[in-house]
Design a protein around this motif. Sequence first.
Motif, PDB file in Angstrom:
ATOM      1  N   ALA A 108       7.261 -39.381 -12.315  1.00 46.39           N
ATOM      2  CA  ALA A 108       6.371 -40.610 -12.517  1.00 46.39           C
ATOM      3  C   ALA A 108       4.266 -40.504 -11.662  1.00 46.39           C
ATOM      4  O   ALA A 108       3.621 -41.399 -11.730  1.00 46.39           O
ATOM      5  N   SER A 109       4.328 -39.082 -11.277  1.00 44.49           N
ATOM      6  CA  SER A 109       3.105 -38.441 -11.092  1.00 44.49           C
ATOM      7  C   SER A 109       1.604 -38.724 -12.101  1.00 44.49           C
ATOM      8  O   SER A 109       1.963 -39.042 -13.352  1.00 44.49           O
ATOM      9  N   ARG A 110       0.673 -39.450 -11.909  1.00 44.24           N
ATOM     10  CA  ARG A 110      -0.488 -39.984 -12.445  1.00 44.24           C
ATOM     11  C   ARG A 110      -1.197 -38.625 -12.974  1.00 44.24           C
ATOM     12  O   ARG A 110      -2.124 -38.787 -13.747  1.00 44.24           O
ATOM     13  N   GLY A 111      -1.201 -37.800 -12.250  1.00 44.82           N
ATOM     14  CA  GLY A 111      -2.891 -36.476 -12.023  1.00 44.82           C
ATOM     15  C   GLY A 111      -3.689 -36.875 -11.449  1.00 44.82           C
ATOM     16  O   GLY A 111      -4.015 -38.476 -11.135  1.00 44.82           O
TER      17      GLY A 111
ATOM     18  N   GLY B 298      10.152 -36.329 -17.842  1.00 49.60           N
ATOM     19  CA  GLY B 298       9.482 -35.184 -18.142  1.00 49.60           C
ATOM     20  C   GLY B 298       8.201 -35.941 -17.933  1.00 49.60           C
ATOM     21  O   GLY B 298       7.147 -35.126 -18.169  1.00 49.60           O
ATOM     22  N   THR B 299       7.892 -36.620 -17.865  1.00 47.64           N
ATOM     23  CA  THR B 299       6.389 -37.205 -17.971  1.00 47.64           C
ATOM     24  C   THR B 299       5.878 -38.088 -17.031  1.00 47.64           C
ATOM     25  O   THR B 299       4.534 -38.317 -16.512  1.00 47.64           O
ATOM     26  N   GLY B 300       6.269 -36.994 -15.215  1.00 47.04           N
ATOM     27  CA  GLY B 300       5.137 -36.806 -14.168  1.00 47.04           C
ATOM     28  C   GLY B 300       3.275 -36.504 -14.502  1.00 47.04           C
ATOM     29  O   GLY B 300       4.396 -35.090 -15.365  1.00 47.04           O
TER      30      GLY B 300
ATOM     31  N   ALA C 259      17.285 -32.520  -5.092  1.00 45.39           N
ATOM     32  CA  ALA C 259      15.943 -32.344  -4.180  1.00 45.39           C
ATOM     33  C   ALA C 259      15.297 -33.172  -3.761  1.00 45.39           C
ATOM     34  O   ALA C 259      14.401 -33.347  -2.944  1.00 45.39           O
ATOM     35  N   GLY C 260      16.599 -35.038  -4.129  1.00 41.55           N
ATOM     36  CA  GLY C 260      15.803 -35.780  -2.983  1.00 41.55           C
ATOM     37  C   GLY C 260      14.762 -36.619  -4.049  1.00 41.55           C
ATOM     38  O   GLY C 260      14.388 -36.753  -4.860  1.00 41.55           O
ATOM     39  N   ARG C 261      14.613 -37.373  -3.659  1.00 41.35           N
ATOM     40  CA  ARG C 261      14.437 -38.839  -4.277  1.00 41.35           C
ATOM     41  C   ARG C 261      12.571 -38.583  -4.673  1.00 41.35           C
ATOM     42  O   ARG C 261      11.922 -38.777  -5.935  1.00 41.35           O
ATOM     43  N   TYR C 262      12.095 -37.993  -3.431  1.00 39.39           N
ATOM     44  CA  TYR C 262      10.133 -37.955  -3.887  1.00 39.39           C
ATOM     45  C   TYR C 262      10.060 -36.634  -5.605  1.00 39.39           C
ATOM     46  O   TYR C 262       9.005 -36.932  -5.681  1.00 39.39           O
ATOM     47  N   THR C 263      10.906 -35.690  -5.101  1.00 37.89           N
ATOM     48  CA  THR C 263      10.738 -35.101  -6.143  1.00 37.89           C
ATOM     49  C   THR C 263      10.890 -35.809  -7.258  1.00 37.89           C
ATOM     50  O   THR C 263      10.140 -35.239  -8.172  1.00 37.89           O
ATOM     51  N   VAL C 264      11.668 -36.316  -7.434  1.00 34.57           N
ATOM     52  CA  VAL C 264      12.571 -37.093  -9.019  1.00 34.57           C
ATOM     53  C   VAL C 264      10.681 -37.760  -9.317  1.00 34.57           C
ATOM     54  O   VAL C 264      10.616 -37.383 -10.656  1.00 34.57           O
TER      55      VAL C 264
END
Length: 312
Positions: free
Chosen positions: A281-284, A205-207, A271-276
């Motif tokens: 990994a999103s940085r905000g 849950g780090t995105g 849900a697919g790779r990009y959702t994961v």
Amino acid sequence: MRVFVAGAAGVIGRSLVPMLVKAGHEVTGGTRSEARADDIRAMGAEPVIRDVFDAEAVKRAVAAARPEVLINELTALPTSINPRARSEQFAGTNRLRREASRILMDAAAEAGARRVVAQSIAFVYRLTGEGLKSEDDDLFLEAPPPSGEVVAAVAELERNVTRDDRVEGVVLRYGYFYGPGTAYARDGSFADLARRRRLAIVGPGTGVFSFIHVDDAARATVAALDRGSSGIYNVVDDDPAPVRDWVPAFAEAVGAPKPRRVPAWLARVVAGRYTVELMTASRGASNAKAHAELGLDLRFPSWREGFREGLG
């Protein structure tokens, strides 16, 4: 000031148009739907019904309105996203970003408008590096399909708006909308997912997500009428947060059970790779530039209070 709002009856338009009218601006609201003309009129604007891909009709409508500023809030997103049908669901908005943005820039320039303000999104940056993303960071153009198609369409819209010497072009990269009429409303699609325990914490849950209340997005758009220079601005709140923090808070706010934790490998299958990658990994995004140049004025500086008080 005369303002033309394309997409006046959309999610952001329903907050934006009343603010413009209340501030004393003369507003023309463009829509593709006969059914929404009454909604636009009820907000205090003059409705204009046009097919946005009919370039000549759009030019005539904008010329008749004689706007000083044209605001492009056009999207065609569904109320609920199916991870397995995103290519089809995003196709309409991709086309609007590519083709309609060019048509509206031409219409604005020919009508003598001073500025165009256009909607973009702040969650298309590369999922690399540390810390928050600024407007100078690269977009994730190499994202796997269909997400790469979305990012490419965003990039084309932003080029169309900011590289046109005839008109000042301002792009607002909004964060994830929440509040009335959005997917993150109390009656929105993500609330439904949360109540069915299908809005999960993926992996660690780090995105990091950057949210913006829809009213605060509208307030920033009003500010962009005459503040800031041509260019791109992240319009997000002051509190970027990891999935492991905001998902439980959102679930609690909408009366949903405690969310599940799902391993990344399982979420990738569902849900697919990009959702994961987004969830891990999103940085905000940083709003420092918008604070400095647009005078970003937030009713909800943090989603934490916004989820409690502003979901609708």
